[in-house]
Design a protein around this motif. Sequence first.
Motif, PDB file in Angstrom:
ATOM      1  N   MET A   1       0.843  -1.185   0.000  1.00 13.87           N
ATOM      2  CA  MET A   1       0.000   0.000   0.000  1.00 13.87           C
ATOM      3  C   MET A   1       0.883   1.241   0.000  1.00 13.87           C
ATOM      4  N   VAL A   2       0.442   2.255  -0.741  1.00 14.21           N
ATOM      5  CA  VAL A   2       1.164   3.519  -0.808  1.00 14.21           C
ATOM      6  C   VAL A   2       1.219   4.144   0.583  1.00 14.21           C
ATOM      7  N   ASP A   3       2.314   4.837   0.881  1.00 11.54           N
ATOM      8  CA  ASP A   3       2.469   5.466   2.182  1.00 11.54           C
ATOM      9  C   ASP A   3       1.349   6.460   2.459  1.00 11.54           C
ATOM     10  N   SER A   4       0.934   6.517   3.714  1.00 15.10           N
ATOM     11  CA  SER A   4      -0.069   7.478   4.148  1.00 15.10           C
ATOM     12  C   SER A   4       0.607   8.668   4.804  1.00 15.10           C
ATOM     13  N   HIS A   5      -0.117   9.767   4.873  1.00 11.76           N
ATOM     14  CA  HIS A   5       0.422  11.008   5.422  1.00 11.76           C
ATOM     15  C   HIS A   5      -0.595  11.625   6.372  1.00 11.76           C
ATOM     16  N   VAL A   6      -0.099  12.475   7.257  1.00 16.93           N
ATOM     17  CA  VAL A   6      -0.954  13.188   8.195  1.00 16.93           C
ATOM     18  C   VAL A   6      -0.502  14.633   8.263  1.00 16.93           C
ATOM     19  N   MET A   7      -1.462  15.565   8.246  1.00 16.82           N
ATOM     20  CA  MET A   7      -1.163  16.975   8.471  1.00 16.82           C
ATOM     21  C   MET A   7      -1.993  17.467   9.649  1.00 16.82           C
ATOM     22  N   THR A   8      -1.554  18.588  10.222  1.00 14.95           N
ATOM     23  CA  THR A   8      -2.296  19.205  11.313  1.00 14.95           C
ATOM     24  C   THR A   8      -3.098  20.375  10.762  1.00 14.95           C
ATOM     25  N   LEU A   9      -4.403  20.360  10.997  1.00 15.22           N
ATOM     26  CA  LEU A   9      -5.289  21.416  10.536  1.00 15.22           C
ATOM     27  C   LEU A   9      -5.203  22.630  11.452  1.00 15.22           C
ATOM     28  N   SER A  10      -5.817  23.728  11.051  1.00 13.06           N
ATOM     29  CA  SER A  10      -5.707  24.981  11.794  1.00 13.06           C
ATOM     30  C   SER A  10      -6.276  24.894  13.204  1.00 13.06           C
ATOM     31  N   ASP A  11      -7.231  23.956  13.431  1.00 12.61           N
ATOM     32  CA  ASP A  11      -7.803  23.829  14.772  1.00 12.61           C
ATOM     33  C   ASP A  11      -7.108  22.745  15.594  1.00 12.61           C
ATOM     34  N   GLY A  12      -5.994  22.200  15.068  1.00 10.25           N
ATOM     35  CA  GLY A  12      -5.215  21.218  15.807  1.00 10.25           C
ATOM     36  C   GLY A  12      -5.560  19.772  15.521  1.00 10.25           C
ATOM     37  N   ARG A  13      -6.617  19.519  14.740  1.00  5.70           N
ATOM     38  CA  ARG A  13      -6.963  18.138  14.398  1.00  5.70           C
ATOM     39  C   ARG A  13      -5.997  17.586  13.351  1.00  5.70           C
ATOM     40  N   ASP A  14      -5.883  16.247  13.336  1.00  9.85           N
ATOM     41  CA  ASP A  14      -5.103  15.561  12.308  1.00  9.85           C
ATOM     42  C   ASP A  14      -5.990  15.241  11.111  1.00  9.85           C
ATOM     43  N   LEU A  15      -5.404  15.280   9.921  1.00  7.01           N
ATOM     44  CA  LEU A  15      -6.093  14.876   8.698  1.00  7.01           C
ATOM     45  C   LEU A  15      -5.178  13.927   7.943  1.00  7.01           C
ATOM     46  N   GLY A  16      -5.671  12.705   7.673  1.00  4.01           N
ATOM     47  CA  GLY A  16      -4.871  11.697   6.989  1.00  4.01           C
ATOM     48  C   GLY A  16      -5.250  11.547   5.533  1.00  4.01           C
ATOM     49  N   TRP A  17      -4.272  11.150   4.721  1.00  4.76           N
ATOM     50  CA  TRP A  17      -4.527  10.914   3.303  1.00  4.76           C
ATOM     51  C   TRP A  17      -3.427  10.048   2.714  1.00  4.76           C
ATOM     52  N   LEU A  18      -3.692   9.526   1.518  1.00  5.16           N
ATOM     53  CA  LEU A  18      -2.658   8.870   0.720  1.00  5.16           C
ATOM     54  C   LEU A  18      -2.865   9.269  -0.735  1.00  5.16           C
ATOM     55  N   GLU A  19      -1.854   9.028  -1.564  1.00  7.69           N
ATOM     56  CA  GLU A  19      -1.925   9.400  -2.974  1.00  7.69           C
ATOM     57  C   GLU A  19      -1.629   8.210  -3.875  1.00  7.69           C
ATOM     58  N   LEU A  20      -2.352   8.148  -4.997  1.00  2.00           N
ATOM     59  CA  LEU A  20      -2.133   7.165  -6.049  1.00  2.00           C
ATOM     60  C   LEU A  20      -2.010   7.896  -7.374  1.00  2.00           C
ATOM     61  N   GLY A  21      -1.615   7.155  -8.409  1.00  2.00           N
ATOM     62  CA  GLY A  21      -1.638   7.702  -9.760  1.00  2.00           C
ATOM     63  C   GLY A  21      -0.422   8.515 -10.133  1.00  2.00           C
ATOM     64  N   ASP A  22      -0.654   9.535 -10.968  1.00  2.00           N
ATOM     65  CA  ASP A  22       0.399  10.365 -11.543  1.00  2.00           C
ATOM     66  C   ASP A  22       0.634  11.589 -10.659  1.00  2.00           C
ATOM     67  N   PRO A  23       1.794  11.717 -10.021  1.00  2.00           N
ATOM     68  CA  PRO A  23       2.039  12.849  -9.121  1.00  2.00           C
ATOM     69  C   PRO A  23       1.925  14.206  -9.808  1.00  2.00           C
ATOM     70  N   SER A  24       2.110  14.248 -11.126  1.00  2.00           N
ATOM     71  CA  SER A  24       2.016  15.516 -11.851  1.00  2.00           C
ATOM     72  C   SER A  24       0.698  15.639 -12.610  1.00  2.00           C
ATOM     73  N   GLY A  25      -0.238  14.714 -12.382  1.00  5.15           N
ATOM     74  CA  GLY A  25      -1.499  14.715 -13.109  1.00  5.15           C
ATOM     75  C   GLY A  25      -2.539  15.626 -12.491  1.00  5.15           C
ATOM     76  N   TRP A  26      -3.735  15.626 -13.127  1.00  4.25           N
ATOM     77  CA  TRP A  26      -4.847  16.439 -12.622  1.00  4.25           C
ATOM     78  C   TRP A  26      -5.264  15.922 -11.249  1.00  4.25           C
ATOM     79  N   PRO A  27      -5.374  16.801 -10.246  1.00  2.00           N
ATOM     80  CA  PRO A  27      -5.711  16.340  -8.890  1.00  2.00           C
ATOM     81  C   PRO A  27      -7.202  16.017  -8.746  1.00  2.00           C
ATOM     82  N   VAL A  28      -7.478  14.853  -8.205  1.00  2.00           N
ATOM     83  CA  VAL A  28      -8.838  14.470  -7.818  1.00  2.00           C
ATOM     84  C   VAL A  28      -8.784  14.051  -6.356  1.00  2.00           C
ATOM     85  N   LEU A  29      -9.577  14.714  -5.518  1.00  2.00           N
ATOM     86  CA  LEU A  29      -9.646  14.366  -4.104  1.00  2.00           C
ATOM     87  C   LEU A  29     -10.828  13.425  -3.900  1.00  2.00           C
ATOM     88  N   GLY A  30     -10.549  12.236  -3.357  1.00  3.57           N
ATOM     89  CA  GLY A  30     -11.565  11.208  -3.201  1.00  3.57           C
ATOM     90  C   GLY A  30     -11.985  11.047  -1.754  1.00  3.57           C
TER      91      GLY A  30
END
Length: 287
Positions: free
Chosen positions: A1-30
């Motif tokens: 599985m592709v590596d997952s990532h976490v960022m901290t939002l402005s209110d201090g919550r964590d938001l997780g995501w991962l990416e597939l496909g073409d890193p330079s392609g059109w972005p689609v958030l699923g």
Amino acid sequence: MVDSHVMTLSDGRDLGWLELGDPSGWPVLGFHGTPGSRHQLALDDGPPSATGVRFVLVDRPGYGLSSFQPDRRLVDWPSDVAQLADHLGIDRFSVLGLSGGGPHAAVCAALLGDRVASAALVSGVAPMLDLGAAEGMMRTNRAIARLARRRSRILLVLSALQVAAARRWPGLAMDLLAKQLPSADVAILERPEVRALFMDELRRAPRTAARAQAQDFELFAAPWGFELSAIAIPVHLWQGDVDRNVPESHARLQHEAIPGSVLHPCPGEGHFLVLDRLGEILAAITP
């Protein structure tokens, strides 16, 4: 599985995501269904790569790696999405919402219209204020819809029991689910790679998953805080006519409400059609 990532939002919550496909392609958030996580649409890197899409799969609040958000409103989600897009250096993008992720894609289409180029609602939930919205759903979902509409505390108890049982006995949970589904969905869930993915999802559900699930259903059964008619970007809807999780009527209601939307009916297909149609769905919303 592709590596997952976490960022901290402005209110201090964590938001997780991962990416597939073409890193330079059109972005689609699923956005995954209810319940679920970023892994739900990450079964195969082939469709995103073949369509030249940068597919960013996001954990909604309380699921996967993302923090639970008490007192959340549906209209709060676009802020999380905009912050993630900023963090990734993405200016404009498309959104794809599956099942319970559908309302989350719709609210982004309505409130982030300057940044969202197009949207796909796949087997997506429609507003459920009306009692008739549960018609055609399998028995479990009808009961949950009634509890959510009344904002009953029983809903959280039921969700907690479901999540705990599925975490301990994922195979049994899958078998019980299959008994309520049409043959089209059963055939998809019986594929070894799909069954393994869903069982892993059940085993890994975080401690906040039950609260997130109950919260989702309450949001769907309450006023959404925006009008579908306010969406002014291209929207495509995919819907199977034997879907017992989210009935065909939900897609038709949204299609009629969203100006210029395109409905893609899928005769003989069920709730999990996205696993066979992801390539065409991504192609349709890629400018």
